[in-house]
Enzyme design. Structure first.
Site, PDB file in Angstrom:
ATOM      1  N   GLY A 243       0.766  -1.240   0.000  1.00  0.00           N
ATOM      2  CA  GLY A 243       0.000   0.000   0.000  1.00  0.00           C
ATOM      3  C   GLY A 243       0.793   1.284   0.000  1.00  0.00           C
ATOM      4  CD  GLU A 278       0.622  -9.286   1.299  1.00  0.00           C
ATOM      5  OE1 GLU A 278      -0.305  -8.578   0.845  1.00  0.00           O
ATOM      6  OE2 GLU A 278       0.426 -10.248   2.053  1.00  0.00           O
ATOM      7  N   GLY A 280       3.637  -3.706  -4.302  1.00  0.00           N
ATOM      8  CA  GLY A 280       3.401  -3.944  -5.720  1.00  0.00           C
ATOM      9  C   GLY A 280       3.639  -2.674  -6.499  1.00  0.00           C
ATOM     10  NE  ARG A 281      -0.633   2.094  -6.149  1.00  0.00           N
ATOM     11  CZ  ARG A 281      -1.775   2.158  -6.835  1.00  0.00           C
ATOM     12  NH1 ARG A 281      -1.814   2.838  -7.958  1.00  0.00           N
ATOM     13  NH2 ARG A 281      -2.863   1.568  -6.388  1.00  0.00           N
ATOM     14  NE  ARG A 317      -3.630   3.526 -11.330  1.00  0.00           N
ATOM     15  CZ  ARG A 317      -3.410   4.786 -11.016  1.00  0.00           C
ATOM     16  NH1 ARG A 317      -2.933   5.640 -11.911  1.00  0.00           N
ATOM     17  NH2 ARG A 317      -3.646   5.217  -9.797  1.00  0.00           N
ATOM     18  CE1 TYR A 321      -9.484   2.128  -8.720  1.00  0.00           C
ATOM     19  CE2 TYR A 321      -7.736   1.912 -10.347  1.00  0.00           C
ATOM     20  CZ  TYR A 321      -8.613   1.336  -9.427  1.00  0.00           C
ATOM     21  OH  TYR A 321      -8.602  -0.018  -9.233  1.00  0.00           O
ATOM     22  CB  CYS A 349     -17.518   4.418 -28.879  1.00  0.00           C
ATOM     23  SG  CYS A 349     -17.050   4.413 -30.611  1.00  0.00           S
ATOM     24  CD  GLU A 350     -17.895   3.698 -22.837  1.00  0.00           C
ATOM     25  OE1 GLU A 350     -18.462   4.595 -22.172  1.00  0.00           O
ATOM     26  OE2 GLU A 350     -18.333   2.544 -22.975  1.00  0.00           O
ATOM     27  CE1 TYR A 378      -3.017  -3.323  -8.754  1.00  0.00           C
ATOM     28  CE2 TYR A 378      -1.551  -1.536  -8.123  1.00  0.00           C
ATOM     29  CZ  TYR A 378      -2.167  -2.736  -7.840  1.00  0.00           C
ATOM     30  OH  TYR A 378      -1.925  -3.364  -6.639  1.00  0.00           O
TER      31      TYR A 378
END
Length: 437
Positions: A243, A278, A280-281, A317, A321, A349-350, A378
């Site tokens: 985290g 742990e 990751g990012r 992302r 987010y 198309c968004e 991610y």
């Protein structure tokens, strides 16, 4: 720090010009820096060792951040373990050379087949998140004549002060067992002969840029470890999850691993436990960029749109987010370049297919290349084939060499995944009108 910088006016990944990669591999493409991965792992490991000398640490890289085999192998060669949340990730970790004894299995929905595979691999521990999960694990381990090593993930009801979708340590979140019931649950778990209680696990969220929530959560874990030992449990490990946040924007404040390691030492450093982490990012985030090419420059009524060949399906992302990724152009802007505000968008198309709004960039034209920074975590792992867009290539750079570590998917293979039932074959040839549909 990362190893993406300008040399001679052109953006490089370590010793390789990104233009060279784009010419050979095409765009969009993810590009990873092995030197950055190694540096981030070593900085994190060094901070822990300095703050808590004599305390045993195990870093289990979190595969959900980036599970490319080349990324995992770089870290495995440094001695990293793995944090996995699925059978697929377990197999990736093992295939990349991480031994079962350095793998922890997390996640709220482990299935019996996944548990069996993890037990066969001899993993270090299961981070169990509910009583029903423990019952299934006990039955699987018992049927194999084994004892499953278990740490319960406790939910300390601590606000991680991060995005709601990546906050995992509050009581309304689906993760972990209630902190108030932890002693009761450990007593119950100890009655299962096929379960071996080894530790306590906590993870309160991702991308934390304030260390105070960590301190509160870790202090509660230390309190719990003392209580569990008083109850007769031999707690020998504490898994503190991951985290730790990273800077997505230049000059943004973010916690250095040294400061985080200080929190760890103050709260749990004197428990006599092995400490498991742990990240990751923190390891992979700044080690990757998404490289894209300009398709069109479109002048709208009151703003300019730079339409790229990358889209939200390649990097979700920003849409998911509201995340911001800094942008670098492949050609270094001249000192006197007149920057302009544009919207960097994709072809999907968004309306949500937007990477950056009011982004200041030098003048761009069709064919120019831009790179979204801090895309190593991610990014590719959350990509999809929405709009029948093939998954993009992934490239690893190491010094002055590079290699494709995931080939670009081709349309034929993508479409061939679908299977038309026998009763529908030939239907179009038989005719039929679409009128009124």
């Amino acid at each position: 720090m990362n190893y993406f910088d300008y040399r001679g006016g052109r953006l490089h990944a370590e010793g390789v010009p990104l233009a060279t990669i784009a010419a050979e591999v095409g765009t969009p493409a993810y590009v990873y820096s092995a030197a950055t991965l190694r540096r981030h792992y070593k900085v994190f490991a060094g901070a822990l060792a300095s703050a808590s000398p004599g305390v045993k640490h195990l870093i289990c890289y979190s595969l959900k951040a980036n599970s490319n085999q080349a990324v995992i192998r770089v870290l495995a060669d440094l001695g990293s373990g793995a944090d996995v949340v699925s059978l697929g990730e377990l197999r990736r970790a093992l295939a990349a050379g991480i031994p079962g004894g350095k793998i922890v299995f997390s996640g709220v929905g482990k299935t019996a087949p996944e548990m069996r595979a993890a037990l066969e691999a001899g993993i270090r521990q299961f981070n169990v998140e509910s009583e029903p999960e423990l019952e299934v694990l006990a039955a699987v381990a018992g049927s194999m004549g084994l004892r499953a090593p278990v740490a319960f993930r406790v939910n300390p009801d601590v606000d991680a002060e991060t995005h709601a979708k990546i906050s995992t340590g509050k009581k309304e979140n689906k993760f972990g067992v209630p902190f108030e019931r932890a002693r009761e649950i450990y007593r119950w778990a100890a009655t299962h002969p096929s379960i071996e209680i080894v530790g306590v696990d906590v993870h309160i969220g991702s991308q934390l840029t304030n260390l105070t929530p960590f301190e509160r959560a870790f202090a509660k874990v230390a309190e719990l470890v003392h209580a569990l030992r008083d109850d007769g449990h031999a707690i020998r490990s504490v898994d503190l999850g991951g985290g730790l946040g990273i800077p997505y924007e230049r000059n943004a404040p973010w916690p250095h691993p040294d400061a985080y390691a200080g929190v760890v030492q103050r709260t749990v450093g004197n428990l006599g436990c092995e400490l498991i982490f742990e990240p990751g990012r923190m390891i992979a985030g700044n080690a990757g960029v998404l490289m894209a090419s300009v398709i069109y420059v479109k002048q709208g009524q009151d703003r300019k749109f730079i339409i790229l060949d990358a889209a939200m399906n390649d990097l979700i992302r920003p849409a998911m987010y509201d995340a911001r990724h800094e942008v670098m152009t492949e050609r270094e802007p001249a000192p006197d370049s007149a920057f302009e505000k544009v919207d960097l968008v994709g072809p999907v198309c968004e309306s949500g297919d937007m990477f950056a709004r009011d982004c200041e960039v030098p003048p761009l034209a069709a064919g120019d290349i831009v790179c979204f920074e801090t895309a190593g975590a991610y990014g590719a792992v959350m990509s999809s084939t929405y709009n029948t867009r093939p998954l993009v290539a992934e490239v690893m750079v190491d010094g002055d060499r590079f290699a494709v570590v995931r080939p670009r998917e081709d349309l034929e293979s993508l479409i061939a995944r679908d299977q038309i039932p026998e009763w529908l074959r030939g239907g179009a040839a038989r005719g039929g009108s679409a009128k009124g549909a």
